[in-house]
Design an enzyme around this catalytic site. Structure first.
Site, mmCIF file in Angstrom:
data_model
loop_
_atom_site.group_PDB
_atom_site.id
_atom_site.type_symbol
_atom_site.label_atom_id
_atom_site.label_comp_id
_atom_site.label_asym_id
_atom_site.label_seq_id
_atom_site.Cartn_x
_atom_site.Cartn_y
_atom_site.Cartn_z
ATOM 1 N N THR A 1 0.788 -1.237 0.000
ATOM 2 C CA THR A 1 0.000 0.000 0.000
ATOM 3 C C THR A 1 0.825 1.296 0.000
ATOM 4 O O THR A 1 1.984 1.268 0.378
ATOM 5 C CB THR A 1 -0.796 -0.023 1.325
ATOM 6 O OG1 THR A 1 -1.294 -1.331 1.505
ATOM 7 C CG2 THR A 1 -1.921 0.951 1.353
ATOM 8 N N ARG B 1 -12.249 -9.065 -2.948
ATOM 9 C CA ARG B 1 -11.627 -8.929 -1.623
ATOM 10 C C ARG B 1 -11.420 -7.453 -1.302
ATOM 11 O O ARG B 1 -10.950 -6.684 -2.127
ATOM 12 C CB ARG B 1 -10.276 -9.652 -1.605
ATOM 13 C CG ARG B 1 -9.561 -9.581 -0.248
ATOM 14 C CD ARG B 1 -8.459 -8.551 -0.229
ATOM 15 N NE ARG B 1 -7.695 -8.597 1.041
ATOM 16 C CZ ARG B 1 -6.767 -7.715 1.391
ATOM 17 N NH1 ARG B 1 -6.455 -6.720 0.582
ATOM 18 N NH2 ARG B 1 -6.135 -7.819 2.527
ATOM 19 N N ILE B 2 -11.781 -7.060 -0.088
ATOM 20 C CA ILE B 2 -11.554 -5.689 0.364
ATOM 21 C C ILE B 2 -10.600 -5.739 1.543
ATOM 22 O O ILE B 2 -10.774 -6.538 2.463
ATOM 23 C CB ILE B 2 -12.893 -5.011 0.728
ATOM 24 C CG1 ILE B 2 -13.684 -4.755 -0.558
ATOM 25 C CG2 ILE B 2 -12.665 -3.709 1.498
ATOM 26 C CD1 ILE B 2 -15.104 -4.299 -0.367
ATOM 27 N N GLY B 3 -9.561 -4.910 1.493
ATOM 28 C CA GLY B 3 -8.566 -4.890 2.564
ATOM 29 C C GLY B 3 -8.822 -3.761 3.544
ATOM 30 O O GLY B 3 -9.928 -3.229 3.633
ATOM 31 N N ASP B 4 -7.765 -3.369 4.275
ATOM 32 C CA ASP B 4 -7.918 -2.327 5.291
ATOM 33 C C ASP B 4 -7.855 -0.917 4.723
ATOM 34 O O ASP B 4 -8.392 0.018 5.309
ATOM 35 C CB ASP B 4 -6.814 -2.466 6.349
ATOM 36 C CG ASP B 4 -5.440 -2.200 5.739
ATOM 37 O OD1 ASP B 4 -4.854 -1.134 6.020
ATOM 38 O OD2 ASP B 4 -4.957 -3.039 4.970
ATOM 39 N N THR C 1 -0.347 0.183 6.811
ATOM 40 C CA THR C 1 0.048 -0.697 5.717
ATOM 41 C C THR C 1 0.487 -2.026 6.311
ATOM 42 O O THR C 1 0.962 -2.078 7.438
ATOM 43 C CB THR C 1 1.218 -0.082 4.911
ATOM 44 O OG1 THR C 1 1.791 -1.118 4.089
ATOM 45 C CG2 THR C 1 2.319 0.450 5.813
ATOM 46 N N GLU D 1 -0.511 -6.307 6.816
ATOM 47 C CA GLU D 1 -1.456 -7.417 6.698
ATOM 48 C C GLU D 1 -2.874 -6.893 6.953
ATOM 49 O O GLU D 1 -3.272 -6.665 8.089
ATOM 50 C CB GLU D 1 -1.065 -8.458 7.744
ATOM 51 C CG GLU D 1 -1.800 -9.751 7.656
ATOM 52 C CD GLU D 1 -1.419 -10.661 8.822
ATOM 53 O OE1 GLU D 1 -2.334 -11.332 9.311
ATOM 54 O OE2 GLU D 1 -0.256 -10.678 9.247
ATOM 55 N N GLY D 2 -3.602 -6.690 5.866
ATOM 56 C CA GLY D 2 -4.920 -6.057 5.945
ATOM 57 C C GLY D 2 -5.846 -6.679 6.964
ATOM 58 O O GLY D 2 -6.491 -5.985 7.755
#
Length: 326
Positions: free
Chosen positions: A196, A224-227, A246, A248-249
């Protein structure tokens, strides 16, 4: 009293310890360029929210890091980007996910904040809104780099979703045999990809803002949606600080990492760097992540428990640092 403006940028946590010197130099040059861009904007009295958007747009336009051009590819070989932006003073925010033809997702996130009644739009809805707002659109192929096509091929051969923050620092040659595969949420990971980008700013008036943008995980499941687009997880700004995360989501989401920095400052009375250290140490469980932060009084801080984090920070009193490792 405030100490004036401060800015920090990141290009992802978790750096391959074997990253070539050449790539390290390119990354540092980009971070330096983005910092200088932000610094001159702050000196021209641009507001914090304008500066974070400006800097993240620059990061999205350069394919070195995983956002905008140079985004990681999904399992289908396409790019699905996400971004969020937050303005501290009234805690206004905007976020987008599943964006595939918008040149600068961070700017679309800002339009969601300012021109829509909502704070988060995704997939076809976000794309429709982008067309309606007349933002610059490009073909999905624009985002796809040769490097990433090669990475996706490797990922598919290894049947892995790719994360880079799990790169072990010791015994790289022997890790596969003795230690077994590296796991993330119980799944084995065998190769690595970039991460990120983000920016946090406090301006001369003590206003804080944060923005984060990413292409997500190499070979990720479509949808998939991350943080990064999640307010309070990957991005947070309020009247006391601004944070961009940034790493591990999944771990950042369950620890509501960015918001927790503001919380421990507010409720525990911790200073900015102590708050960042506390959150990295106490809130990640076994996850791996990093973050950058600024406070309303012009402090800047960062922390990570990964192998390195691409970062740069500067304050009005002349301090400037660009680094990758500890």
């Amino acid at each position: 009293m405030g100490r004036g403006w401060a800015i920090a940028v990141h290009g992802g946590a978790g750096v391959d310890p074997n990253l070539s010197q050449e790539r390290q130099e390119l990354a540092k040059q980009l971070l330096t360029r983005c910092l200088n861009l932000g610094i001159s904007a702050l000196r021209s009295s641009l507001s914090a929210i304008d500066v974070v958007e400006l800097v993240v747009r620059e990061l999205e336009t350069d394919p070195i890091f995983n956002s905008g051009r140079g985004s990681a590819l999904t399992a289908k070989g396409t790019v699905e980007m996400e971004a969020s932006i937050m303005d501290g003073p009234k805690r206004r925010c905007g976020a987008v996910s599943g964006v595939s033809t918008v040149k600068n997702p961070v700017s679309l996130a800002r339009l969601v904040m300012e021109k829509s009644p909502h704070s988060y739009l995704a997939f076809s809805g976000a794309e429709d809104f982008a067309k309606q707002q007349g933002v610059e659109m490009v073909d999905n192929g624009y985002f796809i780099t040769e490097d990433n096509v090669g990475m996706l091929k490797l990922a598919k051969e290894a049947n892995a979703i790719v994360f880079d923050y799990r790169m072990p620092t010791v015994g790289l040659e022997t890790c596969s045999a003795e230690v077994g595969p590296i796991l993330m949420n119980g799944l084995s990971i065998s190769i690595y990809a970039p991460e990120t980008v983000g920016c946090v700013v406090v301006d001369n008036e003590g206003r804080c803002a944060a923005a984060t943008s990413t292409g997500g995980l190499m070979n990720k499941m479509t949808g998939r949606i991350g943080d990064s687009p999640l307010i309070g997880a990957g991005t947070y700004a309020c009247d006391i600080c601004a944070v961009s995360c940034t790493g591990e989501g999944e771990a950042i989401i369950r620890g509501t990492l960015a918001r927790d920095v503001a919380a421990v400052m507010e409720y525990k009375g911790l200073g900015l760097q102590d708050a960042v250290d506390f959150v990295v140490k106490e809130r990640l469980d076994e996850g791996m992540a990093g973050m950058i932060a600024v406070s309303k009084i012009g402090e800047v801080a960062y922390g990570f428990n990964t192998t390195g984090m691409f970062r740069g920070c500067a304050t009005e009193d002349g301090y400037m640092e660009v680094g990758i490792w500890e």
